[in-house]
Enzyme design. Structure first.
Site, short mmCIF file in Angstrom:
data_model
loop_
_atom_site.label_atom_id
_atom_site.label_comp_id
_atom_site.label_asym_id
_atom_site.label_seq_id
_atom_site.Cartn_x
_atom_site.Cartn_y
_atom_site.Cartn_z
N ASP A 4 -0.57 1.66 -4.13
CA ASP A 4 -1.33 0.66 -4.89
C ASP A 4 -2.65 1.20 -5.43
OD1 ASP A 4 -2.33 0.82 -2.28
OD2 ASP A 4 -3.18 -1.19 -2.40
N ASP B 90 -5.40 2.66 -4.01
CA ASP B 90 -6.72 2.57 -3.39
C ASP B 90 -7.08 3.77 -2.51
OD1 ASP B 90 -4.99 1.84 -1.39
OD2 ASP B 90 -5.99 -0.06 -0.90
N ARG B 91 -6.09 4.56 -2.09
CA ARG B 91 -6.42 5.74 -1.26
C ARG B 91 -6.54 6.99 -2.14
NH1 ARG B 91 -3.31 5.55 4.58
NH2 ARG B 91 -3.97 3.45 5.11
N SER C 155 0.81 -1.22 0.00
CA SER C 155 0.00 0.00 0.00
C SER C 155 0.84 1.27 0.00
CB SER C 155 -0.97 -0.04 1.17
OG SER C 155 -1.88 1.02 1.08
N HIS C 156 0.68 2.09 1.02
CA HIS C 156 1.32 3.40 1.08
C HIS C 156 2.69 3.35 1.74
CE1 HIS C 156 -1.21 2.36 4.40
NE2 HIS C 156 -0.40 3.04 5.18
N LYS D 198 -11.28 -0.13 -1.75
CA LYS D 198 -11.39 1.31 -1.87
C LYS D 198 -10.70 1.70 -3.17
CE LYS D 198 -7.72 1.64 1.54
NZ LYS D 198 -7.68 1.30 2.97
N ASP E 219 -2.33 6.55 -3.54
CA ASP E 219 -1.19 5.95 -2.85
C ASP E 219 -0.47 4.88 -3.68
OD1 ASP E 219 -3.15 4.03 -2.71
OD2 ASP E 219 -2.45 3.24 -0.79
#
Ligand code: G1P
Ligand code: ZN
Length: 544
Positions: A280, A282-283, A113-114, A377, A278
């Protein structure tokens, strides 16, 4: 190509967290470490044998090596067909989209992720189920249990697959289709939003924007959607070149890590719109000229205006927000006459509600927003939703949000994080609050009267599963609220998150500075939990 049966032994600590198995790259590079986890997926997910599997990741360091390992193992384990993104790339929401579109039996997402990427940074893997969403706890528990007893894995003695050429090739009995990672996702976006209206906005001559891909996975997605399909000026996507180490940055779209973008939106000549996603994809973070939209407000605004976009023109069925997310969405749900669910922190808690058609939109205060279009998300989706609203309402971001506050009142909101604090101290603080809970209702704290106090527990309305101890909630008669919980994703010590919210119906007071408006509540929160004595911190490390 021959199947090989490799002898192995279990590793300690392969228990996936809320977002899958996340460790340093060096941990994943140990011989058999990734293989054990992947084999545990195949050993427990029977439907993959003879089925279709999606594989892709956010392109961080070790992504390509991991994908080669997974492809060979998938073939050896009898997967009939593998859909892999070109270059090994898929954003997390794109994996979800492809699983659903091609009705596959699941997908493997490679991402942390982030978190920063690189040889000394983080890597991660998770399994997404046939609905496109993160596997439920029953599945992740089974995968973990298998990693504790594993003694062999299957792989294929096969050459490295060329991931950079589109097309289908054969790996033993398995067909591997290297596909464009962007197209299906971009098509889905085009089906949900009014691309003509956004195209006109971009070419109106009086609209300026930048999308910050933070050198992460959304670069190619944003270039295709914003610049190629919607006709935004070349260069609208900044930091669009995906890099294995995200250019050395921290690909987390917030005020602290997307500073360059934030600066561009400030001043009289600031951009009309700024957005970021982010590692990947999703944010999301949404900015207007000199204006930051809190994720909690964003969810409420999208819900209140959803009917103005083609994908949600017939209205929304319900909304869900994670417990610490502000109650702004509840006010919209009340107005619309739809249900509003309060779920524990973590996207997986939205899955059953989405599958059952009980909700259309959902979101978390931690820069996560999404809908029933996928089961993750979705950063770019949120950006396009905002652009669609800007285009049809012909108003600025600030006008849309302040107008929303006028209609519904404003839920002032902030989150204070105390990072890397002593674990025993943080747990002691939570225990101390738990003991206080029963005596709080009716009490006056500062200028507030407590109306309820509890340790949040949730019963899933669809499958009846129960989740306890999800964070302390203290609600006040004024509508204000304090929430305390310990992070489930941190790595060093404990992270205490304190979420503060206060409701202001009077538009004359909506322009106050958030931190100043929150100060009385901040003091109540600190004193009640004895934050300073129990964590040795007088101020939070991060204020959002
Ligand atoms: C954080 C966020 C949470 C999000 C999770 C995964 O978890 O707060 O909303 O679902 O990351 O992206 P936490 O560290 O608070 O447990
Ligand atoms: Zn992410």
């Amino acid at each position: 190509m021959e199947t090989q049966i490799i002898t192995t032994t279990p590793f300690d600590g392969q228990k996936p967290g809320t977002s899958g198995l996340r460790k340093k790259v060096k941990v994943f590079q140990q011989p058999h470490y990734l293989e054990n986890f992947v084999q545990a997926i195949f050993d427990t997910q029977a439907a993959l044998k003879g089925g279709i599997l999606v594989v892709g990741g956010d392109g961080r360091y070790f992504n390509r090596e991991a994908i080669q390992i997974i492809l060979r193992m998938a073939a050896a384990n009898g997967v009939r067909k593998i859909l892999v993104g070109r270059g090994g790339i898929f954003s997390t929401p794109a994996v979800s989209c492809v699983i659903r579109k091609y009705k596959t039996q699941g997908g493997i997402v490679l991402s942390a992720s982030h978190n920063p990427g690189g040889p000394d940074e983080d890597f991660g893997i998770k399994f997404n189920a046939a609905n496109g969403g993160p596997a439920p706890e029953s599945v992740t528990d089974a995968i973990y249990a298998r990693t504790c007893t594993i003694d062999r894995y299957l792989t294929l003695d096969a050459p490295v697959i060329d991931l950079d050429k589109l097309g289908t090739l054969q790996l033993g009995e398995t067909a591997v289709e290297v596909m464009d990672p962007v197209k299906d996702y971009a098509d889905l976006m085009e089906s949900l939003f009014d691309f003509n209206a956004i195209h006109q906005l971009f070419n109106s001559g009086h609209f300026s924007m930048r999308f910050d891909a933070m050198h992460a996975v959304t670069g190619p997605y944003a270039v295709e959607i914003l610049e190629n399909r919607l006709g935004a000026m070349p260069g609208t996507v900044m930091n669009g070149e995906a890099k294995e180490d995200f250019g050395g940055g921290h690909p987390d779209p917030n005020l602290a890590h997307a500073k360059e973008l934030v600066a561009l939106t400030q001043g009289v000549n600031g951009l009309d719109f700024g957005a970021a996603s982010d590692g990947d994809g999703d944010r999301n973070m949404i900015l207007g000229k000199n204006f930051f939209v809190t994720p909690s407000d964003s969810l409420a605004v999208l819900a209140a205006n959803a009917h103005q976009t083609p994908g949600y023109a017939s209205g929304i069925r319900g909304i869900a927000r994670s417990m610490p997310t502000s109650q702004a969405a509840n006010r919209v749900a009340d107005f619309l006459g739809v249900e509003c669910f309060e779920t524990p922190t973590g996207w997986k808690f939205f899955g059953n509600l989405l599958d059952a058609g009980r909700i259309t939109l959902c979101g978390e205060e931690s820069f996560g927003t999404g809908s029933d279009h996928v089961r993750e998300k979705d950063g770019l989706w949120a950006v396009l939703f905002w652009l669609n609203l800007l285009a049809v309402r012909q108003q600025s971001v600030a006008e849309i949000v302040t107008d929303h506050w006028r209609r519904f009142g404003r839920n002032f909101y902030t989150r204070h994080d105390y990072e890397g604090v002593d674990l025993a101290g943080a747990e002691g603080l939570m225990d101390h609050l738990r003991i206080l809970l029963s005596e709080l209702p009716g009490k006056t704290l500062g200028d507030q009267i407590v109306s309820y106090a509890d340790d949040f527990a949730y019963t899933d309305p669809i499958d009846g599963s129960r989740s306890e101890r999800q964070g302390i909630r203290i609600g006040f008669e004024s509508g204000a609220r304090i929430v305390y919980r310990l992070s489930g994703t941190g790595t060093a010590g404990a992270t205490l998150r304190v979420y503060l919210e206060y409701f202001e119906p009077d538009p004359a007071r909506h322009q106050q500075d958030t931190q100043a408006a929150m100060q009385p509540l901040v003091l109540i929160a600190r004193e009640l939990a004895q934050i300073e004595t129990r964590t040795q911190r007088s101020e939070p490390d991060v204020i959002t």
